[in-house]
Design a protein around this motif. Structure first.
Motif, PDB file in Angstrom:
ATOM      1  N   ARG A   1       5.902  -4.909  -5.658  1.00  0.00           N
ATOM      2  CA  ARG A   1       5.500  -3.917  -4.655  1.00  0.00           C
ATOM      3  C   ARG A   1       6.639  -3.605  -3.683  1.00  0.00           C
ATOM      4  O   ARG A   1       6.914  -2.450  -3.372  1.00  0.00           O
TER       5      ARG A   1
ATOM      6  N   THR B   1      -2.595   4.468   5.600  1.00  0.00           N
ATOM      7  CA  THR B   1      -3.545   4.573   4.495  1.00  0.00           C
ATOM      8  C   THR B   1      -3.068   3.814   3.259  1.00  0.00           C
ATOM      9  O   THR B   1      -3.809   3.011   2.686  1.00  0.00           O
ATOM     10  N   LEU B   2      -1.836   4.061   2.815  1.00  0.00           N
ATOM     11  CA  LEU B   2      -1.346   3.434   1.589  1.00  0.00           C
ATOM     12  C   LEU B   2      -1.295   1.916   1.711  1.00  0.00           C
ATOM     13  O   LEU B   2      -1.573   1.190   0.752  1.00  0.00           O
TER      14      LEU B   2
ATOM     15  N   ILE C   1      -4.836   0.524   1.403  1.00  0.00           N
ATOM     16  CA  ILE C   1      -5.272   0.514   0.008  1.00  0.00           C
ATOM     17  C   ILE C   1      -4.694  -0.705  -0.712  1.00  0.00           C
ATOM     18  O   ILE C   1      -5.395  -1.384  -1.474  1.00  0.00           O
ATOM     19  N   GLU C   2      -3.421  -1.005  -0.458  1.00  0.00           N
ATOM     20  CA  GLU C   2      -2.797  -2.197  -1.047  1.00  0.00           C
ATOM     21  C   GLU C   2      -3.525  -3.456  -0.614  1.00  0.00           C
ATOM     22  O   GLU C   2      -3.830  -4.340  -1.426  1.00  0.00           O
TER      23      GLU C   2
ATOM     24  N   LYS D   1      -6.856  -3.858  -2.394  1.00  0.00           N
ATOM     25  CA  LYS D   1      -6.715  -4.275  -3.787  1.00  0.00           C
ATOM     26  C   LYS D   1      -6.305  -5.744  -3.907  1.00  0.00           C
ATOM     27  O   LYS D   1      -6.686  -6.429  -4.861  1.00  0.00           O
TER      28      LYS D   1
ATOM     29  N   PRO E   1      -4.595   8.796  -2.478  1.00  0.00           N
ATOM     30  CA  PRO E   1      -4.364   8.661  -3.918  1.00  0.00           C
ATOM     31  C   PRO E   1      -5.502   7.945  -4.629  1.00  0.00           C
ATOM     32  O   PRO E   1      -6.168   7.081  -4.037  1.00  0.00           O
ATOM     33  N   GLU E   2      -5.706   8.299  -5.884  1.00  0.00           N
ATOM     34  CA  GLU E   2      -6.747   7.642  -6.677  1.00  0.00           C
ATOM     35  C   GLU E   2      -6.502   6.136  -6.674  1.00  0.00           C
ATOM     36  O   GLU E   2      -5.397   5.669  -6.944  1.00  0.00           O
ATOM     37  N   SER E   3      -7.535   5.384  -6.336  1.00  0.00           N
ATOM     38  CA  SER E   3      -7.343   3.961  -6.090  1.00  0.00           C
ATOM     39  C   SER E   3      -8.316   3.071  -6.857  1.00  0.00           C
ATOM     40  O   SER E   3      -8.140   1.862  -6.890  1.00  0.00           O
TER      41      SER E   3
ATOM     42  N   LEU F   1     -11.238   2.530  -5.841  1.00  0.00           N
ATOM     43  CA  LEU F   1     -12.092   1.946  -4.813  1.00  0.00           C
ATOM     44  C   LEU F   1     -13.410   2.710  -4.715  1.00  0.00           C
ATOM     45  O   LEU F   1     -13.506   3.871  -5.104  1.00  0.00           O
TER      46      LEU F   1
ATOM     47  N   ARG G   1     -13.558  -2.525  -2.430  1.00  0.00           N
ATOM     48  CA  ARG G   1     -13.368  -2.813  -3.848  1.00  0.00           C
ATOM     49  C   ARG G   1     -14.705  -2.770  -4.587  1.00  0.00           C
ATOM     50  O   ARG G   1     -15.746  -3.155  -4.036  1.00  0.00           O
TER      51      ARG G   1
ATOM     52  N   ASN H   1     -13.335   6.375  -6.105  1.00  0.00           N
ATOM     53  CA  ASN H   1     -12.134   7.190  -5.890  1.00  0.00           C
ATOM     54  C   ASN H   1     -11.104   6.868  -6.971  1.00  0.00           C
ATOM     55  O   ASN H   1     -10.725   5.730  -7.115  1.00  0.00           O
TER      56      ASN H   1
END
Length: 314
Positions: free
Chosen positions: A14, A129-130, A133-134, A137, A151-153, A155, A280, A314
Motif C-alpha cells: 500500500r 475518504t480513500l 476506505i483502507e 478494509k 471508488p468502488e470498494s 463495502l 464491511r 458499493n
C-alpha cells in the motif's frame, strides 16, 4: 507464515515504502524488513523489488498480497463472528468520518449516542475518504461516514442524508444581498477550495462544472494550500481573498450581528452531496450500524432531511 507478516506485506504494498509501512504498523523498519525477508525466504519468492526511491510489487507478489488481504479480512470476520453471541451494542464502535463532515455532525451525533446507546461509546477518527476506505478494509475501523461518490470498494453503504451546498461571501460582497446564486456565476469570482486529497473539493468541482475550465494559474479558480480546512477557508473569505462553497451543516443557523460573512443558497437545481454510512460486508454488529444511522436521523441539522433508503453494495 504469520498474520503479522501478512499484515506487513499488505502495508508495504500500500505504502510502496518500508519506512512508511513500518510506521503504519507501529513497528521499527528493521523489524518489518526482517519479517518480510523471512516470509520471502519461506515462500522462496520475491514479493517486492527494492529500489532506491520506491518499492514495487512483483507480478507474483501482487497475487500474494491480494491473497494476504483476503486472509486478513477473514480473520477479522472470525473475530466478529465470535462477538455475535454477545450484545452487538455493548462495547466501543470505531467510527471514521471525513474532515468536512466531522466537525459539524459529531457534536450532535455524540450527544444522541450517549442518550440512546451509552454502552457503545464511539472511538472516532477523522481522515480522507480513500484512507477511511483502507482502514475499513483492514478492519482498523468498523464503519465510516463519507460522501458519495467514492471508488468502488465492495463495502455496504447506507444513505443518511443529502446535504445542499451554499456560497460563502464577504459581508461587503455585491452578491451578499442576493436570494440565490447560479452555479455558473462562480466563474466570475476568485474561488477558494480545499487542496487535493479532500473529496469535498472534487464534489464542488463536480457540481459546478464551470470551475473545471480554469487552471491554477488562470484568472478565476485558485487552489488553496494542501491540508487547508473549511474553517481556514472561511476565515480567508472573511478577509476578502475570495468566495467559497460550503456544505450546509457548516453554516451557522443564526448569524451573529458582527459576522464578516454572508451565506447565499444556490439557485435550483441546488448542488449537494449524499452523505452515507459505510461498513464491511463481513461486519456482524449490524444493530450497531443501525443505532448510528438512527442517531444521525435524530440529529438537529438545519436544512437537512434524513433519508430512509436501504443499504446497497458499493
Amino acid at each position: 507464515m504469520t498474520l503479522t507478516e501478512l499484515k506487513y506485506i499488505v502495508a508495504v504494498a500500500r505504502e510502496r515504502h518500508f519506512g512508511r509501512a513500518a510506521e503504519a504498523c507501529f513497528v521499527s523498519q528493521p523489524t518489518l524488513s526482517v519479517a518480510i525477508k523471512k516470509l520471502e525466504d519461506e515462500l522462496n519468492v520475491q514479493i517486492f523489488e527494492r529500489g532506491a526511491a520506491e518499492v514495487s510489487v512483483t507480478p507474483l507478489g501482487e497475487q500474494i498480497v491480494a491473497q494476504a488481504q483476503r486472509v486478513l479480512e477473514q480473520t477479522i470476520a472470525i473475530k466478529e463472528i465470535a462477538k455475535q453471541g454477545r450484545d452487538p451494542l455493548a462495547g466501543p464502535l470505531r467510527l471514521g468520518v471525513i474532515y468536512t463532515i466531522g466537525p459539524y455532525l459529531l457534536p450532535a451525533l455524540v450527544k444522541q449516542m450517549i442518550e440512546t446507546t451509552p454502552q457503545m461509546p464511539l472511538m472516532l477518527q477523522e481522515n480522507y475518504t480513500l484512507k477511511l476506505i483502507e482502514l475499513l478494509k483492514q478492519g482498523e475501523i468498523d464503519a465510516a461516514i463519507m460522501a458519495l461518490p467514492f471508488p468502488e470498494s465492495g463495502l455496504m453503504v447506507r444513505p443518511l442524508y443529502d446535504e445542499p451546498f451554499v456560497v460563502a461571501l464577504p459581508r461587503s460582497h455585491a452578491w451578499a444581498g442576493r436570494e440565490h446564486i447560479d452555479a455558473g456565476d462562480l466563474k466570475q469570482e476568485t474561488m477558494l477550495l480545499l487542496g487535493s486529497g479532500h473529496c469535498f473539493r472534487d464534489h464542488v468541482l463536480g457540481v459546478c462544472p464551470e470551475l473545471m475550465r480554469f487552471s491554477q494559474n488562470a484568472d478565476g479558480i485558485q487552489k488553496t494550500f494542501e491540508g487547508s480546512s473549511l474553517e481556514t477557508i472561511r476565515h480567508m473569505v472573511a478577509s476578502g481573498v475570495g468566495i467559497t462553497v460550503l456544505p450546509k451543516t457548516s453554516v451557522p443557523e443564526k448569524q451573529a450581528p458582527d459576522s464578516l460573512l454572508s451565506y447565499v443558497p444556490f439557485s435550483a437545481p441546488v448542488p449537494d452531496r449524499r452523505v452515507v454510512l459505510a461498513w464491511r460486508k463481513s461486519f456482524t454488529r449490524l444493530p450497531a450500524i443501525e443505532a448510528v444511522a438512527q442517531a444521525i436521523a435524530k440529529c438537529d441539522l438545519p436544512g437537512i432531511v434524513p433519508l430512509d433508503l436501504p443499504a446497497t453494495s458499493n
